[in-house]
Each structure stands twice: as C-alpha cells, then as structure tokens.
Scaffold this motif. Structure first.
Motif, PDB file in Angstrom:
ATOM      1  N   ASP A   1      -6.848  24.792   7.187  1.00  0.00           N
ATOM      2  CA  ASP A   1      -7.425  24.794   5.844  1.00  0.00           C
ATOM      3  C   ASP A   1      -7.030  26.012   5.006  1.00  0.00           C
ATOM      4  O   ASP A   1      -7.762  26.411   4.096  1.00  0.00           O
ATOM      5  N   THR A   2      -5.884  26.594   5.263  1.00  0.00           N
ATOM      6  CA  THR A   2      -5.451  27.770   4.497  1.00  0.00           C
ATOM      7  C   THR A   2      -4.483  27.415   3.374  1.00  0.00           C
ATOM      8  O   THR A   2      -4.100  28.303   2.606  1.00  0.00           O
ATOM      9  N   CYS A   3      -4.067  26.153   3.277  1.00  0.00           N
ATOM     10  CA  CYS A   3      -3.118  25.780   2.233  1.00  0.00           C
ATOM     11  C   CYS A   3      -3.274  24.299   1.923  1.00  0.00           C
ATOM     12  O   CYS A   3      -3.932  23.558   2.663  1.00  0.00           O
ATOM     13  N   THR A   4      -2.670  23.895   0.829  1.00  0.00           N
ATOM     14  CA  THR A   4      -2.666  22.488   0.439  1.00  0.00           C
ATOM     15  C   THR A   4      -1.241  22.053   0.124  1.00  0.00           C
ATOM     16  O   THR A   4      -0.366  22.889  -0.160  1.00  0.00           O
ATOM     17  N   ARG A   5      -1.029  20.755   0.167  1.00  0.00           N
ATOM     18  CA  ARG A   5       0.295  20.207  -0.132  1.00  0.00           C
ATOM     19  C   ARG A   5       0.111  18.799  -0.679  1.00  0.00           C
ATOM     20  O   ARG A   5      -0.817  18.092  -0.280  1.00  0.00           O
ATOM     21  N   ASP A   6       0.992  18.404  -1.584  1.00  0.00           N
ATOM     22  CA  ASP A   6       0.916  17.075  -2.189  1.00  0.00           C
ATOM     23  C   ASP A   6       1.926  16.135  -1.548  1.00  0.00           C
ATOM     24  O   ASP A   6       3.015  16.555  -1.127  1.00  0.00           O
ATOM     25  N   LEU A   7       1.563  14.858  -1.467  1.00  0.00           N
ATOM     26  CA  LEU A   7       2.529  13.835  -1.099  1.00  0.00           C
ATOM     27  C   LEU A   7       3.461  13.612  -2.284  1.00  0.00           C
ATOM     28  O   LEU A   7       3.012  13.549  -3.428  1.00  0.00           O
ATOM     29  N   LEU A   8       4.748  13.493  -2.022  1.00  0.00           N
ATOM     30  CA  LEU A   8       5.747  13.381  -3.076  1.00  0.00           C
ATOM     31  C   LEU A   8       6.387  11.998  -3.059  1.00  0.00           C
ATOM     32  O   LEU A   8       6.474  11.356  -2.001  1.00  0.00           O
ATOM     33  N   PRO A   9       6.845  11.518  -4.203  1.00  0.00           N
ATOM     34  CA  PRO A   9       7.501  10.203  -4.249  1.00  0.00           C
ATOM     35  C   PRO A   9       8.827  10.212  -3.503  1.00  0.00           C
ATOM     36  O   PRO A   9       9.539  11.226  -3.468  1.00  0.00           O
TER      37      PRO A   9
ATOM     38  N   SER B   1       0.817  -1.216   0.000  1.00  0.00           N
ATOM     39  CA  SER B   1       0.000   0.000   0.000  1.00  0.00           C
ATOM     40  C   SER B   1       0.850   1.266   0.000  1.00  0.00           C
ATOM     41  O   SER B   1       0.326   2.356   0.164  1.00  0.00           O
ATOM     42  N   ARG B   2       2.168   1.127  -0.178  1.00  0.00           N
ATOM     43  CA  ARG B   2       3.029   2.297  -0.348  1.00  0.00           C
ATOM     44  C   ARG B   2       3.098   2.628  -1.833  1.00  0.00           C
ATOM     45  O   ARG B   2       3.707   1.915  -2.604  1.00  0.00           O
ATOM     46  N   LEU B   3       2.463   3.726  -2.223  1.00  0.00           N
ATOM     47  CA  LEU B   3       2.498   4.180  -3.605  1.00  0.00           C
ATOM     48  C   LEU B   3       3.329   5.455  -3.696  1.00  0.00           C
ATOM     49  O   LEU B   3       3.826   5.954  -2.684  1.00  0.00           O
ATOM     50  N   ALA B   4       3.473   5.971  -4.898  1.00  0.00           N
ATOM     51  CA  ALA B   4       4.321   7.150  -5.082  1.00  0.00           C
ATOM     52  C   ALA B   4       3.737   8.384  -4.412  1.00  0.00           C
ATOM     53  O   ALA B   4       4.471   9.221  -3.885  1.00  0.00           O
ATOM     54  N   THR B   5       2.408   8.515  -4.404  1.00  0.00           N
ATOM     55  CA  THR B   5       1.786   9.709  -3.817  1.00  0.00           C
ATOM     56  C   THR B   5       0.660   9.360  -2.848  1.00  0.00           C
ATOM     57  O   THR B   5      -0.129  10.227  -2.493  1.00  0.00           O
ATOM     58  N   VAL B   6       0.577   8.107  -2.422  1.00  0.00           N
ATOM     59  CA  VAL B   6      -0.473   7.680  -1.487  1.00  0.00           C
ATOM     60  C   VAL B   6       0.109   6.658  -0.518  1.00  0.00           C
ATOM     61  O   VAL B   6       0.877   5.780  -0.908  1.00  0.00           O
ATOM     62  N   LEU B   7      -0.247   6.805   0.752  1.00  0.00           N
ATOM     63  CA  LEU B   7       0.044   5.798   1.770  1.00  0.00           C
ATOM     64  C   LEU B   7      -1.294   5.296   2.310  1.00  0.00           C
ATOM     65  O   LEU B   7      -2.112   6.083   2.766  1.00  0.00           O
ATOM     66  N   ARG B   8      -1.512   4.010   2.221  1.00  0.00           N
ATOM     67  CA  ARG B   8      -2.777   3.434   2.706  1.00  0.00           C
ATOM     68  C   ARG B   8      -2.551   2.871   4.105  1.00  0.00           C
ATOM     69  O   ARG B   8      -1.708   2.003   4.322  1.00  0.00           O
ATOM     70  N   LEU B   9      -3.333   3.378   5.071  1.00  0.00           N
ATOM     71  CA  LEU B   9      -3.140   3.023   6.477  1.00  0.00           C
ATOM     72  C   LEU B   9      -4.130   1.963   6.934  1.00  0.00           C
ATOM     73  O   LEU B   9      -5.266   1.896   6.467  1.00  0.00           O
ATOM     74  N   ARG B  10      -3.670   1.149   7.880  1.00  0.00           N
ATOM     75  CA  ARG B  10      -4.579   0.240   8.567  1.00  0.00           C
ATOM     76  C   ARG B  10      -5.414   1.065   9.534  1.00  0.00           C
ATOM     77  O   ARG B  10      -4.880   1.834  10.330  1.00  0.00           O
ATOM     78  N   PRO B  11      -6.718   0.961   9.478  1.00  0.00           N
ATOM     79  CA  PRO B  11      -7.569   1.786  10.350  1.00  0.00           C
ATOM     80  C   PRO B  11      -7.270   1.540  11.831  1.00  0.00           C
ATOM     81  O   PRO B  11      -6.785   0.472  12.209  1.00  0.00           O
ATOM     82  N   PRO B  12      -7.568   2.521  12.686  1.00  0.00           N
ATOM     83  CA  PRO B  12      -7.285   2.379  14.126  1.00  0.00           C
ATOM     84  C   PRO B  12      -8.356   1.556  14.834  1.00  0.00           C
ATOM     85  O   PRO B  12      -9.169   2.077  15.591  1.00  0.00           O
ATOM     86  N   TYR B  13      -8.359   0.257  14.579  1.00  0.00           N
ATOM     87  CA  TYR B  13      -9.335  -0.613  15.220  1.00  0.00           C
ATOM     88  C   TYR B  13      -9.179  -0.550  16.739  1.00  0.00           C
ATOM     89  O   TYR B  13      -8.078  -0.632  17.272  1.00  0.00           O
ATOM     90  N   CYS B  14     -10.296  -0.363  17.418  1.00  0.00           N
ATOM     91  CA  CYS B  14     -10.373  -0.353  18.878  1.00  0.00           C
ATOM     92  C   CYS B  14      -9.667   0.846  19.518  1.00  0.00           C
ATOM     93  O   CYS B  14      -9.527   0.901  20.746  1.00  0.00           O
ATOM     94  N   PHE B  15      -9.213   1.810  18.713  1.00  0.00           N
ATOM     95  CA  PHE B  15      -8.659   3.039  19.280  1.00  0.00           C
ATOM     96  C   PHE B  15      -9.736   3.798  20.068  1.00  0.00           C
ATOM     97  O   PHE B  15      -9.488   4.306  21.167  1.00  0.00           O
ATOM     98  N   TYR B  16     -10.934   3.857  19.515  1.00  0.00           N
ATOM     99  CA  TYR B  16     -12.033   4.537  20.199  1.00  0.00           C
ATOM    100  C   TYR B  16     -12.342   3.849  21.526  1.00  0.00           C
ATOM    101  O   TYR B  16     -12.541   4.513  22.561  1.00  0.00           O
ATOM    102  N   GLU B  17     -12.358   2.529  21.525  1.00  0.00           N
ATOM    103  CA  GLU B  17     -12.666   1.790  22.755  1.00  0.00           C
ATOM    104  C   GLU B  17     -11.576   1.978  23.817  1.00  0.00           C
ATOM    105  O   GLU B  17     -11.861   2.061  25.002  1.00  0.00           O
TER     106      GLU B  17
END
Length: 206
Positions: A121-129, A36-52
């Motif tokens: 929310d005043t600016c944006t930025r891109d993930l870079l490879p 799930s490591r891509l050039a401009t995206v990182l896919r995370l495992r959700p925080p299961y049971c973090f709320y609990e």
C-alpha cells in the motif's frame, strides 16, 4: 518509533515470504466475458468453488472460516517485475453442489482497475489501454493474511483507445473517392435502364 518501523518491516517481509512459499492451486482464472475487456478495466469471473477446493486440500480449514474469508486479486503487468493488487477485497462467491457457477452471477464479477495498489500500500498504479496483465486470486482470513493462491492466468490485454478522428478515412466504407463515383454512376445507369424498359413496355401495349 524506530522499533515500530522495524517491526512493520519484518511483518511485511514475513507476509511476502509466506505468500511466496504457498504452492499455487491449479485454478482457471478467466475473464467474465470477452466484452468485459475495457480500456482501463478487466472484469473477472469470480473464483467459484476455489474456497471449497482449498478446504479439500488443506489440513487445517480453521485458518479461514467461510464467514470471515475474503478473496483478493493480484495483478502482474507484462514487462514489470512488481506485483500489484486490487485495493478492494471480495466475499467468497457461492458454490453450488451441482453447478460451479450460479445461474445469474453478474453481481459477483470482480473488477480489476482502473487503479491498482502496491502489496504494501505504498504506491498506486493505473491500468493502461492496450497492455497485458496476468491475474491470480488470493484467499485471505483474519488470522492468516494469505491462506491460498491460484496460479497466474494467461495474459489478459485491455482494449486500445479508439482511433483519432484525424487518422480515420472520411470516405464511406473506407473506399476511395474514385470508387464512390464509379458506384454512383453504375447505380444511376441501372435506374435509367430500368426506366427505359418500363417506358418501352407501356408504349408497346398502347
């Protein structure tokens, strides 16, 4: 107008100070998988049971009822003093009493990138490879914008861009042209030797 801008500035300052004063929960922030490591995206495992876990530690669970609670993702690029956020917020993932993770969780994966936003929310930025990013989860509610935060993850590095075709070695397998010629000649010699042996056997039988 000036009074409204002043109030907005005070509110943003209060949100930042409130988040900074929250003690982080020791929670493992991980990638969904190495693929799930891509050039401009990182896919995370959700925080299961973090709320609990937060509900067990907090003295006032009513700050964030599960139905209205949301998970935000903060990102800290290496070499940058600023903290950014994923524009999207996510629902609280399920938590099984027997297993922390459901058997088929892909639809709950959290994507970091390709675009990030400033906390205000005043600016944006891109993930870079080929760059490193630390990530943490933030628990939100309607009444209290930041209820709980996790510790920062280890640095996750995005994949680099593929090599330019100009720098790639055109020879097969990365070998030099001389090695290819030698390999072909050896192969032909073996074939000729086997053919001669077969012919000798046939002639001998006759």
């Amino acid at each position: 107008m000036a009074r409204g801008s002043c109030c907005l500035g005070v509110l943003l300052l209060w949100l930042r100070l409130g988040l900074a004063s929250l003690p982080p929960l020791d929670y493992p922030v991980r990638l969904y998988s190495e693929a799930s490591r891509l050039a401009t995206v990182l896919r995370l495992r959700p925080p299961y049971c973090f709320y609990e876990r937060w509900r067990q530690d907090t003295v006032d669970p009513s700050q964030a009822p599960r139905a209205s609670a949301r998970i935000g993702v903060h990102v800290w690029p290496s070499g940058d003093n600023a903290t950014y956020k994923v524009p999207q917020v996510y629902p609280v993932p399920p938590c099984s009493p027997l297993f922390e993770e459901p058997p088929h969780p892909p639809k709950f994966a959290y994507d970091v990138g390709p675009g990030l936003a400033c906390l205000d929310d005043t600016c944006t930025r891109d993930l870079l490879p080929g760059r490193r990013y630390r990530v943490r989860f933030v628990l939100h509610s309607r009444a209290v914008p930041q209820v709980a935060v996790t510790n920062w993850s280890r640095p996750f590095e995005t994949r680099g861009l593929p090599q330019s075709f100009r720098t790639m070695d055109p020879s097969p397998g990365g070998h030099s042209g001389g090695m290819v010629v030698v390999t072909v000649l050896l192969s032909l010699s073996v074939l000729l030797l086997l053919a001669a042996m077969g012919l000798a056997v046939i002639v001998g039988h006759r």
